[in-house]
Design a protein around this motif. Structure first.
Motif, PDB file in Angstrom:
ATOM      1  N   LYS A  77       0.837  -1.206   0.000  1.00  0.00           N
ATOM      2  CA  LYS A  77       0.000   0.000   0.000  1.00  0.00           C
ATOM      3  C   LYS A  77       0.868   1.251   0.000  1.00  0.00           C
ATOM      4  CE  LYS A  77      -4.136  -1.743   2.269  1.00  0.00           C
ATOM      5  NZ  LYS A  77      -4.927  -1.732   3.505  1.00  0.00           N
ATOM      6  N   ALA A  78       1.928   1.215   0.801  1.00  0.00           N
ATOM      7  CA  ALA A  78       2.832   2.363   0.867  1.00  0.00           C
ATOM      8  C   ALA A  78       3.502   2.628  -0.478  1.00  0.00           C
ATOM      9  CB  ALA A  78       3.889   2.142   1.938  1.00  0.00           C
ATOM     10  N   LEU A  79       3.633   1.579  -1.280  1.00  0.00           N
ATOM     11  CA  LEU A  79       4.227   1.721  -2.610  1.00  0.00           C
ATOM     12  C   LEU A  79       3.184   2.053  -3.679  1.00  0.00           C
ATOM     13  CD1 LEU A  79       6.709  -1.284  -2.425  1.00  0.00           C
ATOM     14  CD2 LEU A  79       7.270   1.155  -2.317  1.00  0.00           C
ATOM     15  N   GLY A  80       1.912   2.236  -3.265  1.00  0.00           N
ATOM     16  CA  GLY A  80       0.861   2.651  -4.187  1.00  0.00           C
ATOM     17  C   GLY A  80       0.029   1.530  -4.770  1.00  0.00           C
ATOM     18  N   ALA A  81       0.175   0.313  -4.269  1.00  0.00           N
ATOM     19  CA  ALA A  81      -0.584  -0.818  -4.810  1.00  0.00           C
ATOM     20  C   ALA A  81      -2.067  -0.693  -4.478  1.00  0.00           C
ATOM     21  CB  ALA A  81      -0.042  -2.127  -4.268  1.00  0.00           C
ATOM     22  N   GLN A  82      -2.893  -1.167  -5.395  1.00  0.00           N
ATOM     23  CA  GLN A  82      -4.344  -1.163  -5.234  1.00  0.00           C
ATOM     24  C   GLN A  82      -4.864  -2.592  -5.206  1.00  0.00           C
ATOM     25  OE1 GLN A  82      -6.213   1.763  -4.983  1.00  0.00           O
ATOM     26  NE2 GLN A  82      -4.218   2.750  -4.889  1.00  0.00           N
ATOM     27  N   ARG A  83      -6.006  -2.810  -4.579  1.00  0.00           N
ATOM     28  CA  ARG A  83      -6.642  -4.120  -4.495  1.00  0.00           C
ATOM     29  C   ARG A  83      -6.921  -4.662  -5.900  1.00  0.00           C
ATOM     30  NH1 ARG A  83     -11.398  -6.831  -4.536  1.00  0.00           N
ATOM     31  NH2 ARG A  83     -11.749  -8.325  -2.863  1.00  0.00           N
ATOM     32  N   VAL A  84      -6.734  -5.975  -6.068  1.00  0.00           N
ATOM     33  CA  VAL A  84      -7.049  -6.655  -7.325  1.00  0.00           C
ATOM     34  C   VAL A  84      -8.151  -7.661  -7.013  1.00  0.00           C
ATOM     35  CG1 VAL A  84      -6.180  -8.144  -9.165  1.00  0.00           C
ATOM     36  CG2 VAL A  84      -4.699  -6.371  -8.191  1.00  0.00           C
ATOM     37  N   PRO A  85      -9.279  -7.647  -7.746  1.00  0.00           N
ATOM     38  CA  PRO A  85     -10.389  -8.558  -7.446  1.00  0.00           C
ATOM     39  C   PRO A  85      -9.998 -10.026  -7.615  1.00  0.00           C
ATOM     40  CG  PRO A  85     -10.960  -7.041  -9.250  1.00  0.00           C
ATOM     41  CD  PRO A  85      -9.546  -6.780  -8.875  1.00  0.00           C
ATOM     42  N   ALA A  86     -10.801 -10.883  -7.018  1.00  0.00           N
ATOM     43  CA  ALA A  86     -10.587 -12.326  -7.086  1.00  0.00           C
ATOM     44  C   ALA A  86     -10.588 -12.814  -8.531  1.00  0.00           C
ATOM     45  CB  ALA A  86     -11.671 -13.054  -6.295  1.00  0.00           C
ATOM     46  N   GLY A  87      -9.760 -13.805  -8.790  1.00  0.00           N
ATOM     47  CA  GLY A  87      -9.699 -14.405 -10.120  1.00  0.00           C
ATOM     48  C   GLY A  87      -8.348 -15.050 -10.350  1.00  0.00           C
ATOM     49  N   PRO A  88      -8.296 -16.078 -11.183  1.00  0.00           N
ATOM     50  CA  PRO A  88      -7.055 -16.823 -11.394  1.00  0.00           C
ATOM     51  C   PRO A  88      -5.969 -16.032 -12.097  1.00  0.00           C
ATOM     52  CG  PRO A  88      -8.713 -17.535 -12.944  1.00  0.00           C
ATOM     53  CD  PRO A  88      -9.395 -16.594 -11.988  1.00  0.00           C
ATOM     54  N   ASP A  89      -6.301 -14.899 -12.677  1.00  0.00           N
ATOM     55  CA  ASP A  89      -5.296 -14.106 -13.377  1.00  0.00           C
ATOM     56  C   ASP A  89      -4.704 -13.000 -12.504  1.00  0.00           C
ATOM     57  OD1 ASP A  89      -5.649 -15.588 -15.726  1.00  0.00           O
ATOM     58  OD2 ASP A  89      -7.360 -14.359 -16.309  1.00  0.00           O
ATOM     59  N   GLY A  90      -5.071 -12.984 -11.230  1.00  0.00           N
ATOM     60  CA  GLY A  90      -4.543 -11.986 -10.310  1.00  0.00           C
ATOM     61  C   GLY A  90      -3.088 -12.280  -9.943  1.00  0.00           C
ATOM     62  N   PRO A  91      -2.450 -11.375  -9.229  1.00  0.00           N
ATOM     63  CA  PRO A  91      -1.035 -11.538  -8.899  1.00  0.00           C
ATOM     64  C   PRO A  91      -0.739 -12.694  -7.951  1.00  0.00           C
ATOM     65  CG  PRO A  91      -1.934  -9.628  -7.787  1.00  0.00           C
ATOM     66  CD  PRO A  91      -2.990 -10.123  -8.734  1.00  0.00           C
ATOM     67  N   LEU A  92      -1.770 -13.236  -7.281  1.00  0.00           N
ATOM     68  CA  LEU A  92      -1.548 -14.357  -6.367  1.00  0.00           C
ATOM     69  C   LEU A  92      -1.763 -15.704  -7.037  1.00  0.00           C
ATOM     70  CD1 LEU A  92      -3.201 -12.998  -3.100  1.00  0.00           C
ATOM     71  CD2 LEU A  92      -0.877 -12.686  -3.943  1.00  0.00           C
ATOM     72  N   GLY A  93      -2.070 -15.683  -8.324  1.00  0.00           N
ATOM     73  CA  GLY A  93      -2.244 -16.934  -9.052  1.00  0.00           C
ATOM     74  C   GLY A  93      -3.512 -17.664  -8.662  1.00  0.00           C
ATOM     75  N   ILE A  94      -3.469 -18.991  -8.772  1.00  0.00           N
ATOM     76  CA  ILE A  94      -4.675 -19.797  -8.590  1.00  0.00           C
ATOM     77  C   ILE A  94      -5.076 -20.003  -7.138  1.00  0.00           C
ATOM     78  CG2 ILE A  94      -4.341 -21.034 -10.759  1.00  0.00           C
ATOM     79  CD1 ILE A  94      -3.441 -23.424  -8.883  1.00  0.00           C
ATOM     80  N   ALA A  95      -4.139 -19.805  -6.199  1.00  0.00           N
ATOM     81  CA  ALA A  95      -4.475 -20.024  -4.784  1.00  0.00           C
ATOM     82  C   ALA A  95      -3.435 -19.388  -3.878  1.00  0.00           C
ATOM     83  CB  ALA A  95      -4.570 -21.522  -4.486  1.00  0.00           C
ATOM     84  N   LYS A  96      -3.881 -19.131  -2.645  1.00  0.00           N
ATOM     85  CA  LYS A  96      -2.945 -18.696  -1.614  1.00  0.00           C
ATOM     86  C   LYS A  96      -3.204 -19.520  -0.366  1.00  0.00           C
ATOM     87  CE  LYS A  96      -5.377 -14.945   0.733  1.00  0.00           C
ATOM     88  NZ  LYS A  96      -5.337 -13.551   1.130  1.00  0.00           N
ATOM     89  N   ILE A  97      -2.120 -19.744   0.365  1.00  0.00           N
ATOM     90  CA  ILE A  97      -2.166 -20.487   1.613  1.00  0.00           C
ATOM     91  C   ILE A  97      -1.575 -19.569   2.677  1.00  0.00           C
ATOM     92  CG2 ILE A  97      -1.338 -22.532   2.835  1.00  0.00           C
ATOM     93  CD1 ILE A  97      -1.048 -23.858   0.010  1.00  0.00           C
ATOM     94  N   PRO A  98      -2.414 -18.980   3.535  1.00  0.00           N
ATOM     95  CA  PRO A  98      -1.888 -18.087   4.565  1.00  0.00           C
ATOM     96  C   PRO A  98      -0.893 -18.824   5.460  1.00  0.00           C
ATOM     97  CG  PRO A  98      -4.278 -17.943   4.444  1.00  0.00           C
ATOM     98  CD  PRO A  98      -3.868 -19.115   3.606  1.00  0.00           C
ATOM     99  N   ILE A  99       0.200 -18.145   5.823  1.00  0.00           N
ATOM    100  CA  ILE A  99       1.172 -18.786   6.709  1.00  0.00           C
ATOM    101  C   ILE A  99       1.403 -17.989   7.993  1.00  0.00           C
ATOM    102  CG2 ILE A  99       2.342 -20.137   4.933  1.00  0.00           C
ATOM    103  CD1 ILE A  99       4.557 -17.971   4.930  1.00  0.00           C
ATOM    104  N   GLN A 100       1.401 -16.670   7.909  1.00  0.00           N
ATOM    105  CA  GLN A 100       1.627 -15.860   9.113  1.00  0.00           C
ATOM    106  C   GLN A 100       1.223 -14.422   8.823  1.00  0.00           C
ATOM    107  OE1 GLN A 100       5.699 -15.786  10.438  1.00  0.00           O
ATOM    108  NE2 GLN A 100       5.285 -14.368  12.072  1.00  0.00           N
ATOM    109  N   GLY A 101       0.304 -13.883   9.621  1.00  0.00           N
ATOM    110  CA  GLY A 101      -0.120 -12.499   9.437  1.00  0.00           C
ATOM    111  C   GLY A 101      -0.556 -12.240   8.011  1.00  0.00           C
ATOM    112  N   GLU A 102       0.032 -11.237   7.392  1.00  0.00           N
ATOM    113  CA  GLU A 102      -0.335 -10.900   6.010  1.00  0.00           C
ATOM    114  C   GLU A 102       0.466 -11.705   4.982  1.00  0.00           C
ATOM    115  OE1 GLU A 102       2.423  -6.975   5.208  1.00  0.00           O
ATOM    116  OE2 GLU A 102       0.492  -6.679   6.174  1.00  0.00           O
ATOM    117  N   TYR A 103       1.304 -12.619   5.433  1.00  0.00           N
ATOM    118  CA  TYR A 103       2.151 -13.395   4.528  1.00  0.00           C
ATOM    119  C   TYR A 103       1.497 -14.711   4.141  1.00  0.00           C
ATOM    120  CZ  TYR A 103       5.585 -10.053   6.110  1.00  0.00           C
ATOM    121  OH  TYR A 103       6.240  -8.899   6.404  1.00  0.00           O
ATOM    122  N   ALA A 104       1.761 -15.129   2.894  1.00  0.00           N
ATOM    123  CA  ALA A 104       1.178 -16.364   2.381  1.00  0.00           C
ATOM    124  C   ALA A 104       2.142 -17.039   1.410  1.00  0.00           C
ATOM    125  CB  ALA A 104      -0.141 -16.060   1.656  1.00  0.00           C
ATOM    126  N   LEU A 105       1.903 -18.314   1.200  1.00  0.00           N
ATOM    127  CA  LEU A 105       2.489 -19.038   0.079  1.00  0.00           C
ATOM    128  C   LEU A 105       1.436 -18.952  -1.008  1.00  0.00           C
ATOM    129  CD1 LEU A 105       4.263 -21.083  -1.465  1.00  0.00           C
ATOM    130  CD2 LEU A 105       3.136 -22.894  -0.138  1.00  0.00           C
TER     131      LEU A 105
END
Length: 112
Positions: free
Chosen positions: A46-74
């Motif tokens: 956010k501090a770097l100016g990033a904006q929310r990207v809606p759900a979908g397989p073409d988003g920056p997180l790919g097909i899935a995320k697995i939360p691991i700690q706080g705001e961090y994920a695999l």
């Protein structure tokens, strides 16, 4: 990936956090898989100016995320050119193919 039974699962190559934004270390319990996740940027993004990207397989997180700690994920979304490099804002980023194989392995063992 290790199961509580001691069975070791697949190792998947990932991109890790940059020196300025290191990834968390340690052991993490997998409790959730979010398919086709929206991207809600964390504090740093956010501090770097990033904006929310809606759900979908073409988003920056790919097909899935697995939360691991706080705001961090695999999560997916990596290319083979980025795997193995320290370039994320702290998350662990794998290819979508690697994430698919990890999820399939976890499901086949009843871990999800």
């Amino acid at each position: 990936v290790d199961l509580a039974s001691g069975e070791q699962g697949p190792e998947i190559p990932v991109a890790i956090g940059s020196p300025a934004h290191p990834s968390p270390t340690g052991e993490f319990k997998i409790w959730q898989v979010v398919h086709d996740p929206a991207w809600n940027p964390g504090r740093t993004a956010k501090a770097l100016g990033a904006q929310r990207v809606p759900a979908g397989p073409d988003g920056p997180l790919g097909i899935a995320k697995i939360p691991i700690q706080g705001e961090y994920a695999l999560h997916g979304g990596a290319t083979w050119l980025t795997v193995g490099k320290p370039l994320t804002l702290g998350c662990l980023r794998a290819t979508d193919e690697s994430i698919e194989s990890l999820i399939a392995w976890l499901e086949s063992r009843g871990a999800l």
